[in-house]
Design an enzyme around this catalytic site. Sequence first.
Site, PDB file in Angstrom:
ATOM      1  N   ASP A  21      98.384  54.351  28.375  1.00 44.18           N
ATOM      2  CA  ASP A  21      97.649  55.537  28.824  1.00 44.18           C
ATOM      3  C   ASP A  21      96.898  55.278  30.122  1.00 44.18           C
ATOM      4  OD1 ASP A  21      98.414  55.900  26.160  1.00 44.18           O
ATOM      5  OD2 ASP A  21      96.772  57.286  25.769  1.00 44.18           O
ATOM      6  N   ARG A 104      81.549  51.919  21.365  1.00 49.63           N
ATOM      7  CA  ARG A 104      81.570  52.884  22.458  1.00 49.63           C
ATOM      8  C   ARG A 104      80.268  52.939  23.271  1.00 49.63           C
ATOM      9  NH1 ARG A 104      86.117  51.564  21.907  1.00 49.63           N
ATOM     10  NH2 ARG A 104      87.785  52.934  21.194  1.00 49.63           N
ATOM     11  N   ASP A 133      86.358  59.795  20.477  1.00 48.62           N
ATOM     12  CA  ASP A 133      85.903  58.939  21.572  1.00 48.62           C
ATOM     13  C   ASP A 133      85.548  59.709  22.829  1.00 48.62           C
ATOM     14  OD1 ASP A 133      85.844  56.531  20.287  1.00 48.62           O
ATOM     15  OD2 ASP A 133      87.828  55.893  20.923  1.00 48.62           O
ATOM     16  N   SER A 185      98.820  53.088  16.574  1.00 49.68           N
ATOM     17  CA  SER A 185      97.743  53.075  17.556  1.00 49.68           C
ATOM     18  C   SER A 185      96.633  52.197  16.994  1.00 49.68           C
ATOM     19  CB  SER A 185      97.225  54.498  17.793  1.00 49.68           C
ATOM     20  OG  SER A 185      96.085  54.481  18.622  1.00 49.68           O
TER      21      SER A 185
END
Length: 407
Positions: A21, A104, A133, A185
Site C-alpha cells: 500500500d 498508533r 486506524d 493482513s
Amino acid sequence: MAIAQNKEIKKIVLAYSGGLDTSAIIPWLKEQYGESVEVIAFAANVGQGDDELEGIEAKAIASGASECHVLDLQEEFVNDIIFPTLKTGAIYESEYLLGTSLARPVIAKAQVELALKLGADAVCHGCTGKGNDQVRFESTFAALAPHLTVIAPWRVWDMESREDLLAYLAEKNVPTTASATKIYSRDANLWHISHEGGELEDPWQEPTDKVWTWTKSPEQAPDKAEYVELSFLNGELTTVNGKKLSGVEAITTLNNIGAEHGIGRIDIVENRLVGMKSRGCYETPGGTILFKAYKGLETLILDKMTLKYREQLGHEFSHLLYDGRWFTPLCGAILAGANALAQDVTGDVVLKLYKGTASVVKRQSPNSLYSEDFATFGADDVYDQKHAEGFIRLYSLSSRIKALTKK
C-alpha cells in the site's frame, strides 16, 4: 492529473511500512501533487521485527521518496503507552489487549513531530476507509498539529485491490516483492501480532495453523508446565524471574516464554469504531502474562470498591484507546486515576504456563489486605460471626421496607 486545490503542498511526510500500500502511495502522491513535491517516508520501529525493517530505506527511495527516516520508538512505546495502560486494566470487549490501538499514538505523534521538524505541509497515511486506524492517526494529527493537511489515499483513489496496486507499481516501474497471492493482513509490534483476511472472513471457519505465526498451538506446547515470577513496585514492573530488565527486554522475554507455551491466542469478532464488525486473530503472549500477573496482585491489595472502580476505569479506557482518543483530557484523567490506584500495587506474582493457559498460582505483597486469621474456615478469635446478623439486617433494610410497604 494533479489535485488543483492542493498545488501549494510541497512536502509530505508519509507513514511508511514498506508494504504494498505505502509503496504505491509514494508515486501516487507525486502524480497527484506534482513531481516537484517532496515525499518523505517515515517508518516507526515499534518492535515489529528486524525482517520488517530490513532494506526499508532503499525500498522507499526506489519508490520515489526523497528521504526515509526510521525512528526507534520501542522504549517510548513501552514506557509511555503500554505500561500506563497496564495500570488501567484496559481490555477491549473483554478479550482484546489492544495491540494495534496501543501503537498508533506513539507512531502518529512521531510522524507529526518529524513533519514539524522538516517543515512539511502535509501528513499522509495508508489506512483504509473501512478501518479504525484512519481515526487513530487523524485524531492525533488534529490534536497535535491541526494546521497540517491530511492525505488519505485509500479514501480518494480508484484502486481497490492488491491486483490494482501491483498493476500501478508496474506501470510506474517501481520494484516490489509483493504478490497477488497474499492471504492475510497482519500487523505486528512488540506487544502483539494481528491477523485478518483469508478464512477468517467467514466466522464459521476455524483458523488454520497458517494463521498463527508467533505462538505454538496448545497441542504442540510442552507437556511440562513452566513457572514465571514477576515483581512490581508501585504498579511498575521491576523484575522478571528475579532479573532487572528494561521494559522492551521484559516484554521480549515474556513473549518468548509465553509463545513456547501457546499463551495469548484469541479469535474474536469485534465492533469497529466505524460501525461494522470484523474478525481478527491476535497473539499477545507477553502481554497476557503481564495482565494476568498485575490483576492477580491487585486482587490481593485493592479493596472491593477500589477494585470495582479500577475495573470501571479499565472498561472506559479500553474504548478510549480503541477509538483513538489518546491525546484528550479524558485520557490524562483516567491515566492519573489509574496511576494513583497503582501506588499500593507492590509485590510478587508467580504464574504457571501450561498449554495455552497462564494461571496465577502464588502472590504476595507488603500491602496485602488478605488475612488468613480472618479468612480461615477453621476456628478463630478475631471475627465474631454473630456480628454478621446485624450487618445483614442493615444491608437489606431497603428490601425489607419495600416488602413491608406492599402488605
